[in-house]
Motif scaffolding. Structure first.
Motif, PDB file in Angstrom:
ATOM      1  N   TRP A  74      73.199 -16.817  12.082  1.00  0.00           N
ATOM      2  CA  TRP A  74      73.389 -15.654  12.957  1.00  0.00           C
ATOM      3  C   TRP A  74      72.276 -15.592  14.004  1.00  0.00           C
ATOM      4  CZ3 TRP A  74      76.924 -12.753  14.830  1.00  0.00           C
ATOM      5  CH2 TRP A  74      76.558 -11.667  15.626  1.00  0.00           C
ATOM      6  N   ASN A  75      71.049 -15.759  13.572  1.00  0.00           N
ATOM      7  CA  ASN A  75      69.930 -15.694  14.512  1.00  0.00           C
ATOM      8  C   ASN A  75      70.065 -16.749  15.611  1.00  0.00           C
ATOM      9  OD1 ASN A  75      67.279 -14.522  15.228  1.00  0.00           O
ATOM     10  ND2 ASN A  75      66.551 -16.585  14.796  1.00  0.00           N
ATOM     11  N   ALA A  76      70.504 -17.938  15.230  1.00  0.00           N
ATOM     12  CA  ALA A  76      70.635 -19.036  16.197  1.00  0.00           C
ATOM     13  C   ALA A  76      71.848 -18.866  17.109  1.00  0.00           C
ATOM     14  CB  ALA A  76      70.723 -20.367  15.464  1.00  0.00           C
ATOM     15  N   LEU A  77      72.902 -18.213  16.618  1.00  0.00           N
ATOM     16  CA  LEU A  77      74.161 -18.166  17.370  1.00  0.00           C
ATOM     17  C   LEU A  77      74.498 -16.787  17.932  1.00  0.00           C
ATOM     18  CD1 LEU A  77      76.317 -20.380  14.985  1.00  0.00           C
ATOM     19  CD2 LEU A  77      75.296 -21.047  17.183  1.00  0.00           C
ATOM     20  N   LYS A  82      77.422 -13.045  21.662  1.00  0.00           N
ATOM     21  CA  LYS A  82      77.391 -12.032  22.732  1.00  0.00           C
ATOM     22  C   LYS A  82      78.176 -12.515  23.950  1.00  0.00           C
ATOM     23  CE  LYS A  82      73.012  -9.989  21.341  1.00  0.00           C
ATOM     24  NZ  LYS A  82      71.595  -9.814  21.638  1.00  0.00           N
ATOM     25  N   GLU A  83      78.014 -13.788  24.290  1.00  0.00           N
ATOM     26  CA  GLU A  83      78.770 -14.353  25.419  1.00  0.00           C
ATOM     27  C   GLU A  83      80.269 -14.354  25.127  1.00  0.00           C
ATOM     28  OE1 GLU A  83      77.273 -18.215  26.533  1.00  0.00           O
ATOM     29  OE2 GLU A  83      75.210 -17.473  26.603  1.00  0.00           O
ATOM     30  N   LEU A  84      80.647 -14.703  23.906  1.00  0.00           N
ATOM     31  CA  LEU A  84      82.060 -14.676  23.520  1.00  0.00           C
ATOM     32  C   LEU A  84      82.629 -13.267  23.672  1.00  0.00           C
ATOM     33  CD1 LEU A  84      82.432 -16.760  20.220  1.00  0.00           C
ATOM     34  CD2 LEU A  84      83.460 -17.259  22.426  1.00  0.00           C
ATOM     35  N   GLN A  88      85.617 -12.549  26.250  1.00  0.00           N
ATOM     36  CA  GLN A  88      86.917 -12.163  25.705  1.00  0.00           C
ATOM     37  C   GLN A  88      87.127 -10.641  25.702  1.00  0.00           C
ATOM     38  OE1 GLN A  88      87.852 -14.248  22.065  1.00  0.00           O
ATOM     39  NE2 GLN A  88      86.951 -16.134  22.837  1.00  0.00           N
ATOM     40  N   VAL A  89      86.155  -9.927  26.253  1.00  0.00           N
ATOM     41  CA  VAL A  89      86.191  -8.468  26.320  1.00  0.00           C
ATOM     42  C   VAL A  89      86.588  -7.899  24.948  1.00  0.00           C
ATOM     43  CG1 VAL A  89      86.927  -6.474  27.677  1.00  0.00           C
ATOM     44  CG2 VAL A  89      86.983  -8.747  28.718  1.00  0.00           C
ATOM     45  N   ASP A  90      85.822  -8.295  23.933  1.00  0.00           N
ATOM     46  CA  ASP A  90      86.116  -7.882  22.565  1.00  0.00           C
ATOM     47  C   ASP A  90      84.803  -7.754  21.797  1.00  0.00           C
ATOM     48  OD1 ASP A  90      86.980  -7.462  19.982  1.00  0.00           O
ATOM     49  OD2 ASP A  90      88.379  -9.160  19.962  1.00  0.00           O
ATOM     50  N   LYS A  91      84.350  -6.519  21.627  1.00  0.00           N
ATOM     51  CA  LYS A  91      83.085  -6.265  20.939  1.00  0.00           C
ATOM     52  C   LYS A  91      83.160  -6.504  19.435  1.00  0.00           C
ATOM     53  CE  LYS A  91      81.619  -2.830  24.276  1.00  0.00           C
ATOM     54  NZ  LYS A  91      81.266  -1.421  24.494  1.00  0.00           N
ATOM     55  N   SER A  92      84.367  -6.708  18.921  1.00  0.00           N
ATOM     56  CA  SER A  92      84.515  -6.863  17.473  1.00  0.00           C
ATOM     57  C   SER A  92      84.384  -8.309  16.995  1.00  0.00           C
ATOM     58  CB  SER A  92      85.871  -6.308  17.020  1.00  0.00           C
ATOM     59  OG  SER A  92      86.926  -7.132  17.472  1.00  0.00           O
ATOM     60  N   ILE A  93      84.235  -9.238  17.916  1.00  0.00           N
ATOM     61  CA  ILE A  93      84.121 -10.647  17.518  1.00  0.00           C
ATOM     62  C   ILE A  93      82.888 -10.830  16.634  1.00  0.00           C
ATOM     63  CG2 ILE A  93      83.714 -12.996  18.370  1.00  0.00           C
ATOM     64  CD1 ILE A  93      85.393 -12.227  20.845  1.00  0.00           C
ATOM     65  N   TYR A  94      83.123 -11.316  15.438  1.00  0.00           N
ATOM     66  CA  TYR A  94      82.085 -11.578  14.436  1.00  0.00           C
ATOM     67  C   TYR A  94      81.269 -10.331  14.082  1.00  0.00           C
ATOM     68  CZ  TYR A  94      83.450 -16.358  15.375  1.00  0.00           C
ATOM     69  OH  TYR A  94      84.178 -17.512  15.534  1.00  0.00           O
TER      70      TYR A  94
END
Length: 144
Positions: A74-77, A82-84, A88-94
């Motif tokens: 998580w720390n590395a990615l 955030k870019e995804l 994708q205009v989707d705050k729920s990703i991951y």
């Protein structure tokens, strides 16, 4: 269920993804991320986090078995995520991985007697973890 998740984490598919992605994450230096490998790993941890959050799997088992990998990946990615989310205009990703990482960091702080600002994995800790991912994981190759 935990046993199945543990086996999936050690499956040929995820071992190969981890083996390919880990060298790019050593040193905390931004490099080109391999999106498929990153998302395969994040998808797995999202599933683990979702099951944990919904209490379908015991938090203590997840904490004991996956705390370091989740916190390191998580720390590395997280900037990639955030870019995804923006793309994708989707705050729920991951979102579940992010939640679980927060829980694991809070637990780490409490266990170690640290301040919350000291919760994040250090570059040195992450480097040791990612180096071990590159040296101890050898993906099984299929015969041609």
């Amino acid at each position: 269920m935990f046993t199945q998740l543990d086996a999936q984490y050690d499956s040929e598919h995820l071992r190969a993804a981890r083996h390919e992605l880990a060298p790019l994450l050593v040193g905390g230096i931004e490099r080109t991320i391999l999106p498929q490998q990153a998302e395969d790993i994040l998808d797995f941890f999202e599933m683990v986090a979702y099951y944990t959050r919904k209490r379908h799997i015991d938090y203590n088992l997840v904490s004991n078995g996956f705390s370091l990998p989740i916190r390191c990946y998580w720390n590395a990615l997280k900037d990639y995520v955030k870019e995804l989310r923006v793309d994708q205009v989707d705050k729920s990703i991951y979102e579940h991985v992010e939640w679980l990482n927060g829980q694991l960091e809070a637990e780490y702080v409490k266990e170690q007697g640290l301040h919350l600002a000291q919760a994040s994995i250090t570059i040195e800790q992450a480097d040791r973890f990612f180096r071990s991912e590159t040296t101890t994981i050898v993906p099984t190759r299929r015969p041609n």
